[in-house]
Design an enzyme around this catalytic site. Structure first.
Site, mmCIF file in Angstrom:
data_model
loop_
_atom_site.group_PDB
_atom_site.id
_atom_site.type_symbol
_atom_site.label_atom_id
_atom_site.label_comp_id
_atom_site.label_asym_id
_atom_site.label_seq_id
_atom_site.Cartn_x
_atom_site.Cartn_y
_atom_site.Cartn_z
ATOM 1 N N SER A 124 71.948 62.006 82.765
ATOM 2 C CA SER A 124 72.361 61.113 81.675
ATOM 3 C C SER A 124 71.718 59.739 81.850
ATOM 4 C CB SER A 124 73.885 60.977 81.726
ATOM 5 O OG SER A 124 74.288 59.858 80.978
ATOM 6 N N TYR A 149 82.380 59.374 86.368
ATOM 7 C CA TYR A 149 81.522 60.368 85.703
ATOM 8 C C TYR A 149 80.047 60.042 85.957
ATOM 9 C CZ TYR A 149 78.581 62.338 82.064
ATOM 10 O OH TYR A 149 77.541 62.950 81.414
ATOM 11 N N LYS A 153 76.771 61.999 88.197
ATOM 12 C CA LYS A 153 75.395 62.299 87.761
ATOM 13 C C LYS A 153 74.382 61.710 88.747
ATOM 14 C CE LYS A 153 76.388 64.642 84.141
ATOM 15 N NZ LYS A 153 76.192 66.074 84.167
#
Ligand code: NAD
Ligand code: UDP
Length: 336
Positions: A124, A149, A153
């Site tokens: 992302s 979150y 990643k």
């Protein structure tokens, strides 16, 4: 060629399965439906008129992943499975670290044992953190992410880099998505989060279909031309096609670790998104201007040149397509 798609009934995974099947790949999906519905498999089959092999279960389960690799000659893996809600990750960090990291490590370990080393990972733009310029290029270092979150990643990217360093027969591609929106033109697949959405397009859709009363535009006093935040929105079908290009490229250029931004290269403001949505769908959205949302950056977008040069990929769909196709899915799923 047989591809294992983890999280293949989710939003981006389902669209990617359609493109894979249309291009003649065989598809094996594993998903535990933690954020998707069983009927998606039927919809993928309906759109493509092709069959898929489906395993219901958790990618964190060693037993299940071993079983999948024992029962299928898998040539490569596209790993979408993971939790993705920023706000929830702040409230439940362990759940996010456990699911996102454990599933990836488990999968990689089983792949290694089966000598399957082609791996495409859903990363992302969040891994860039805060940079000095809004145009994010792959050569920029990863900077501090603002939530668990995002950190999953970034950590997974690091794990993949370490894995490649330890064994450069791996063939790893990190795809850094910008803001995926839109739906398949059939109106059968799309982004339909459970509960009240956090992201802009799903929220707009709930307001446009009168399931939520009004949209709040978070902040109108940013240093951008119209005062609202700017992001790089990408149609999910373009994004799905990016995975096919990445897969083809990986097979033609094995033993490497590649990083690509998948974005349009163009910034769109929240106001432009709302205005375009109203115009192409010929409706009025009920919206108000509110406070800035904590943690939002004023502006960022992709430098999309590397993907163009090396993958021969660029976005083809317009902002109008994103708004039209999203709305088509929303009305279609409401009437189901
Ligand atoms: P999604 O939630 O729609 O799809 C993820 C799928 O994975 C779901 O079907 C869910 O049921 C499944 N899943 C989750 N954990 C699992 C597990 N342990 N075992 C089996 N299945 C599991 O999300 P999406 O929008 O399609 O995103 C796909 C990937 O792309 C995610 O990794 C996400 O973090 C990443 N990503 C998404 C965005 C975005 O805005 N949608 C942006 C950047 C990156
Ligand atoms: N946004 C908004 N209202 C909403 C949801 C989002 O104004 O109800 C704005 C948000 O401030 C950001 C943009 O829309 O500028 C995209 O937000 P989203 O959460 O979709 O993606 P992000 O880029 O934050 O990951």
């Amino acid at each position: 060629m047989k591809i294992l798609v983890t999280g293949g009934t989710g939003y981006i995974g389902s669209h990617t399965c359609v493109e894979l099947l249309n291009e003649g790949y065989e598809v094996v999906i594993v998903d535990n439906f933690s954020n998707s519905k069983p009927e998606v498999t039927e919809k993928i089959k309906k759109i493509t008129n092709k069959d898929i092999k489906f395993y219901k279960g958790d990618v964190c389960s060693r037993e299940l992943i071993e079983k999948i690799f024992n029962e299928n000659e898998i040539d490569g893996v596209i790993h979408f499975a993971g939790y993705k809600a920023v706000g929830e990750s702040v409230k439940k960090p362990l759940m996010y670290y456990q699911n996102n990291l454990e599933s990836t490590i488990n999968l990689l370990d089983v792949m290694q044992n089966h000598n399957c080393k082609t791996f495409i990972f859903s990363s992302s733009a969040t891994v860039y953190g805060i940079q000095d310029t809004p145009k994010y290029v792959e050569t920029m270092e990863r900077r501090k992410q603002s939530n668990p979150y995002g950190r999953t990643k970034s950590m997974i990217e690091q794990i993949l880099e370490d894995l490649y360093t330890s064994d450069n027969s791996w063939n790893i591609t990190l795809l850094r998505y910008f803001n995926p929106v839109g739906s398949h033109e059939s109106g059968l697949l799309g982004d339909d989060p459970s509960g009240i959405p956090n992201n802009l397009m799903p929220y707009i859709l709930r307001v446009s279909t009168h399931q939520l009363e009004k949209l709040t535009i978070f902040g109108r006093d940013y240093e951008t031309p119209d005062g609202t935040c700017i992001r790089d929105y990408i149609h999910v079908v373009d994004l799905a096609k990016g995975h096919l290009k990445a897969l083809k490229h990986a097979k033609e250029n094995p033993s490497n670790l590649y990083i690509y931004n998948l974005g349009s290269g163009k910034g769109i403001s929240v106001q432009e998104m709302v205005d375009t949505f109203e115009k192409v769908n010929n409706l009025k959205l009920n919206y108000v201007y509110g406070e800035r949302r904590a943690g939002d950056l004023p502006e960022y977008y992709a430098d999309a040149n590397k993907a163009l040069k090396e993958l021969n990929w660029k976005t083809e769909k317009t902002l109008e397509d994103m708004c039209k196709d999203s709305y088509n899915f929303a009305i279609n799923s409401k009437s189901e």
